[in-house]
Every structure is written in structure tokens, then in C-alpha cells.
Design a protein around this motif. Structure first.
Motif, mmCIF file in Angstrom:
data_model
loop_
_atom_site.group_PDB
_atom_site.id
_atom_site.type_symbol
_atom_site.label_atom_id
_atom_site.label_comp_id
_atom_site.label_asym_id
_atom_site.label_seq_id
_atom_site.Cartn_x
_atom_site.Cartn_y
_atom_site.Cartn_z
ATOM 1 N N ARG A 166 -12.030 6.720 -1.924
ATOM 2 C CA ARG A 166 -12.126 7.605 -0.546
ATOM 3 C C ARG A 166 -11.739 7.653 0.464
ATOM 4 O O ARG A 166 -11.263 9.281 0.836
ATOM 5 C CB ARG A 166 -13.434 6.934 0.403
ATOM 6 C CG ARG A 166 -14.898 6.292 -0.562
ATOM 7 C CD ARG A 166 -15.746 5.187 0.518
ATOM 8 N NE ARG A 166 -17.035 5.326 0.105
ATOM 9 C CZ ARG A 166 -17.033 4.061 0.396
ATOM 10 N NH1 ARG A 166 -16.860 2.853 1.626
ATOM 11 N NH2 ARG A 166 -18.683 3.493 0.157
ATOM 12 N N LEU A 167 -10.337 7.677 1.301
ATOM 13 C CA LEU A 167 -9.526 7.698 1.794
ATOM 14 C C LEU A 167 -8.721 9.467 1.233
ATOM 15 O O LEU A 167 -8.154 10.142 1.824
ATOM 16 C CB LEU A 167 -8.263 6.793 1.351
ATOM 17 C CG LEU A 167 -8.131 5.322 1.761
ATOM 18 C CD1 LEU A 167 -6.771 4.892 1.857
ATOM 19 C CD2 LEU A 167 -8.481 6.213 2.991
ATOM 20 N N LEU A 168 -8.966 10.186 -0.733
ATOM 21 C CA LEU A 168 -7.846 11.504 -0.500
ATOM 22 C C LEU A 168 -9.221 11.903 0.611
ATOM 23 O O LEU A 168 -8.638 13.433 0.216
ATOM 24 C CB LEU A 168 -8.235 11.540 -2.086
ATOM 25 C CG LEU A 168 -7.668 9.951 -3.137
ATOM 26 C CD1 LEU A 168 -8.216 10.883 -4.279
ATOM 27 C CD2 LEU A 168 -6.401 10.435 -2.804
ATOM 28 N N ASP A 169 -10.335 11.647 0.693
ATOM 29 C CA ASP A 169 -10.714 12.810 1.535
ATOM 30 C C ASP A 169 -10.491 12.461 3.080
ATOM 31 O O ASP A 169 -11.050 13.777 3.648
ATOM 32 C CB ASP A 169 -12.052 12.272 1.696
ATOM 33 C CG ASP A 169 -13.319 12.851 -0.234
ATOM 34 O OD1 ASP A 169 -12.896 13.708 -1.099
ATOM 35 O OD2 ASP A 169 -13.768 11.876 -0.735
ATOM 36 N N SER A 170 -9.590 12.290 3.269
ATOM 37 C CA SER A 170 -9.822 12.044 5.099
ATOM 38 C C SER A 170 -7.402 11.462 4.937
ATOM 39 O O SER A 170 -7.202 10.177 5.249
ATOM 40 C CB SER A 170 -10.043 10.676 5.544
ATOM 41 O OG SER A 170 -9.295 9.790 4.479
ATOM 42 N N PRO A 171 -6.806 12.480 4.270
ATOM 43 C CA PRO A 171 -5.265 12.201 3.966
ATOM 44 C C PRO A 171 -4.298 11.686 5.436
ATOM 45 O O PRO A 171 -3.910 10.930 5.084
ATOM 46 C CB PRO A 171 -4.976 13.521 4.052
ATOM 47 C CG PRO A 171 -6.000 14.126 3.457
ATOM 48 C CD PRO A 171 -7.676 13.909 4.473
ATOM 49 N N GLN A 172 -5.516 11.458 6.800
ATOM 50 C CA GLN A 172 -4.391 11.334 7.879
ATOM 51 C C GLN A 172 -5.429 9.938 7.316
ATOM 52 O O GLN A 172 -4.152 8.925 8.689
ATOM 53 C CB GLN A 172 -5.456 12.108 8.920
ATOM 54 C CG GLN A 172 -6.357 11.107 8.976
ATOM 55 C CD GLN A 172 -8.125 11.939 8.254
ATOM 56 O OE1 GLN A 172 -7.607 12.762 7.533
ATOM 57 N NE2 GLN A 172 -8.924 11.999 8.606
ATOM 58 N N ASP A 173 -5.695 9.478 6.347
ATOM 59 C CA ASP A 173 -5.665 7.739 7.012
ATOM 60 C C ASP A 173 -5.206 6.577 5.554
ATOM 61 O O ASP A 173 -5.212 5.631 5.787
ATOM 62 C CB ASP A 173 -7.494 7.474 6.897
ATOM 63 C CG ASP A 173 -8.322 7.799 7.682
ATOM 64 O OD1 ASP A 173 -7.591 8.023 8.881
ATOM 65 O OD2 ASP A 173 -8.911 8.002 7.337
ATOM 66 N N ILE A 174 -4.352 7.801 5.286
ATOM 67 C CA ILE A 174 -3.601 7.161 3.414
ATOM 68 C C ILE A 174 -2.641 6.701 4.281
ATOM 69 O O ILE A 174 -2.829 4.809 3.519
ATOM 70 C CB ILE A 174 -3.041 8.342 2.291
ATOM 71 C CG1 ILE A 174 -5.073 8.708 2.068
ATOM 72 C CG2 ILE A 174 -2.315 7.934 1.715
ATOM 73 C CD1 ILE A 174 -4.323 9.969 0.912
ATOM 74 N N GLU A 175 -1.968 6.909 4.993
ATOM 75 C CA GLU A 175 -0.746 5.950 4.823
ATOM 76 C C GLU A 175 -0.949 4.796 6.083
ATOM 77 O O GLU A 175 -0.887 3.391 5.308
ATOM 78 C CB GLU A 175 0.528 6.937 6.121
ATOM 79 C CG GLU A 175 2.119 6.273 6.425
ATOM 80 C CD GLU A 175 2.273 6.937 7.541
ATOM 81 O OE1 GLU A 175 3.630 6.498 7.299
ATOM 82 O OE2 GLU A 175 2.460 8.010 7.570
ATOM 83 N N PRO A 176 -1.890 4.498 6.828
ATOM 84 C CA PRO A 176 -2.186 3.358 7.215
ATOM 85 C C PRO A 176 -2.888 2.121 6.446
ATOM 86 O O PRO A 176 -2.811 1.163 6.565
ATOM 87 C CB PRO A 176 -2.861 3.636 8.776
ATOM 88 C CG PRO A 176 -3.485 4.578 8.631
ATOM 89 C CD PRO A 176 -2.792 5.556 7.418
ATOM 90 N N LEU A 177 -3.901 3.252 6.021
ATOM 91 C CA LEU A 177 -5.380 2.436 5.527
ATOM 92 C C LEU A 177 -4.436 2.306 3.464
ATOM 93 O O LEU A 177 -5.282 1.523 3.406
ATOM 94 C CB LEU A 177 -6.397 3.019 5.283
ATOM 95 C CG LEU A 177 -6.784 2.811 6.876
ATOM 96 C CD1 LEU A 177 -8.379 3.440 6.916
ATOM 97 C CD2 LEU A 177 -6.678 1.723 7.526
ATOM 98 N N ALA A 178 -3.841 2.623 2.576
ATOM 99 C CA ALA A 178 -3.828 3.196 1.282
ATOM 100 C C ALA A 178 -3.032 1.597 1.314
ATOM 101 O O ALA A 178 -3.603 0.725 0.376
ATOM 102 C CB ALA A 178 -3.279 3.861 1.024
#
Length: 324
Positions: A166-178
Motif C-alpha cells: 500500500r505504501l507504493l500509493d503514498s510515496p511520502q510514507d515509504i521512507e519512515p514506514l517501509a
């Protein structure tokens, strides 16, 4: 016992099954959005790849790197030596050692394509996680276990994988949440039925880790005549222990493993470098052109020149959807 007491567990199981179906459907939709055509797609999430295939095809040969492979749709058969591993959306595949394998999509159409995620990992991540798990960590057994395994997908694992994609739909969240989500996925693997095997390879002094060093040495020297003594020295194993544990982990001998590495490298040279078979064979370490042709045909099902021509024409299922 009241009818309510009987009914409640049945309803809970039904709700759990429905929830799994919905999560897989959402995962499939996410993969289709970010893999809009056939192929293997890297993503902004490090080491996460999405795979889409529209048809059953010939087997694809590659060295499968350590990874989790989980399907949203379709099914696949992977051959390791003489062993077959079949998995589908209800099961996942984990590879803990680099292994020469062939894989074939078994269930795919343009209307219902094969959809998969592949999440590669390294043993340092597992070792870091294990160090903090204490007694909750998996038990470690002696010896080396097979470096490929399948198990049932659990609800917590599927949920974590879905949240990662799902993080692929919100790229701004990838760095902190992936990163924490990947760590959770690895935790689910370590606490699942495959955990003890994964833990073996992550511990620095384990037999499986020593086999990994032997594999690394062989991948660096596969063009040279096989030197088992040097390979054993690199792995810190005796010759007899090397042979035994190497086969336990890989389902093949060091010589067979080297042969697969040579033939896969030769195939790439034939397809991309347009070399003649004799030259490709020499370049990967074969002294005999006839032996090279025999081995090649046995693994890939056709003589080198014919097989390379089919690959270049796109008729041989050359989609690299294994772990290469």
C-alpha cells in the motif's frame, strides 16, 4: 453446549476466511496498478519487486537470491534439483540461500494474471532481529537445512505485506514506514514454521552460514576447475562436512551447483552477446564443446544455438521472475 457456543467459532472462521479473500483482492489490485503490464517491476521500496505474468510458459532458470515470494493471484512451481515446490495465494515460498532453480508459472491468463511480490532480504537483517527476540526466537537445530521452503500464509503476514505494498500509493510514507514494516514481515517469518531454517542462516557461526560462505566462494570462482579444498577452507568446514552440508542446503553437490552457474552464465552470453556455443562454453569454464552442448541441452531442453534463438524471439519464457 449451547448452539451459540457452537456457532461462534464457525462464524469466526468464516469471517477470517472472508477477510483473507478481501486482503488478497486488495493486494492483487495494488500489484496491478504498479505492474501495469507483463514483467518484473522494481519499486521505490528497496528490494521489493512486483511481478505480473499473463500466461503459462516454459521454465525460467536463474539463481534465486534469499527472498520471500508471496502470490496474490495464480500459482507457481519451482524446481530445486529433483524437488518441486508448488505455491499459490494460500502459501508462500522462502529462499534462505542463493539457489540455482527453475520456475514455471502454472496458472495465469490475461484476464487473471499471475501477480506476485518478491521481497529480498539479507542475513544481517535477520541476525539483528534475532538478537532482540531472546527466548521468543526460533529454536536452532544443528546441521544445515534445505535453503528453500513453503508454508501457509497467516493473517498477520498477509496484513504486513499488504501494508507494505500500500505504501507504493503514498510515496511520502515509504521512507519512515517501509523499514519497520519489512522488519515486521521478517519477524512473522521467523516466528512461523520456516523460522528455524531462516535463523540457521543468520547466525554467524552456524553450519548454514558456513554453507553460504561456500556458495559465495563458488559463485566467485565458477569458471575455474572446482577446488573443493579451497572451497572448504573458505567455509571453515572439512571436506566431508562440506559435501554433506552443502547438499543438505542446496539439494545438489558443489559440482552440480557449479554446472548450473556455468550453464546459466553461458545462456546469458548466447542470448545477449551473440557468441557461438563453443565460445560461450569456453568463457564459462568448459574445456569440451561436446560436453558443454550435452549439459546445456539436458538443463534447458534444447541445443545451445536453438535455445538461444528461441530466447531472442521471445518464445522461451525469458521473463526473469525468479530471484536474479
Amino acid at each position: 453446549m449451547s448452539s451459540n457456543n457452537v456457532t461462534r467459532p464457525c462464524l469466526q472462521r468464516r469471517d477470517t476466511a472472508v477477510e483473507a479473500v478481501l486482503r488478497r483482492a486488495e493486494l492483487a489490485a495494488c500489484i496491478e496498478r504498479h505492474a501495469p503490464r507483463e514483467g518484473v517491476f522494481s519499486t521505490p521500496i528497496p528490494r521489493l519487486s512486483l511481478i505480473r505474468v499473463h500466461r503459462m510458459d516454459r521454465p525460467v532458470h536463474a539463481v534465486h537470491e534469499p527472498a520471500l515470494c508471496l502470490l496474490a493471484q495464480g500459482s507457481k512451481r519451482v524446481l530445486l534439483g529433483g524437488e518441486a515446490y508448488v505455491y499459490d495465494p494460500a502459501t508462500y515460498l522462502v529462499v534462505s540461500q542463493p539457489l540455482p532453480v527453475s520456475g514455471q508459472v502454472m496458472d495465469a491468463t490475461p484476464e487473471l494474471p499471475y501477480l506476485a511480490i518478491r521481497l529480498q532480504y539479507d542475513t544481517q537483517e535477520l541476525a539483528s532481529l534475532l538478537s532482540g527476540m531472546g527466548r521468543q526466537g526460533p529454536s536452532i537445530v544443528q546441521g544445515a537445512s534445505r535453503g528453500m521452503m513453503t508454508a501457509d500464509v497467516t493473517a498477520p503476514l498477509l496484513d504486513a505485506v499488504l501494508r507494505l505494498v500500500r505504501l507504493l500509493d503514498s510515496p511520502q510514507d515509504i521512507e519512515p514506514l517501509a523499514p519497520p514494516t519489512i522488519r515486521e514481515i521478517l519477524y512473522r517469518l521467523l516466528t512461523g514454521p520456516c523460522g528455524h531454517r531462516l535463523a540457521q542462516g543468520a547466525l554467524a557461526d552456524s553450519t548454514s552460514h558456513r554453507v553460504s560462505r561456500a556458495i559465495d566462494w563458488l559463485r566467485d570462482h565458477y569458471r575455474e576447475p572446482l577446488a573443493l579444498d579451497r572451497m572448504a577452507e573458505a567455509a571453515h568446514l572439512g571436506l566431508s562436512a562440506l559435501r554433506t552440508h552443502f547438499k543438505s542446503a542446496t539439494a545438489m553437490s558443489p559440482l552440480q551447483y557449479q554446472q548450473h552457474l556455468r550453464l546459466q552464465a553461458a545462456r546469458r552470453l548466447l542470448v545477449t552477446g551473440r557468441l557461438d556455443p563453443a565460445s560461450a562454453g569456453r568463457q564459462v569454464g568448459y574445456a569440451s564443446a561436446s560436453r558443454f552442448s550435452r549439459d546445456y541441452a539436458r538443463i534447458f531442453g534444447a541445443a545451445p544455438a536453438k535455445d538461444a534463438a528461441r530466447c531472442r524471439q521471445g518464445l522461451h519464457g525469458a521473463l526473469p521472475h525468479l530471484g536474479e
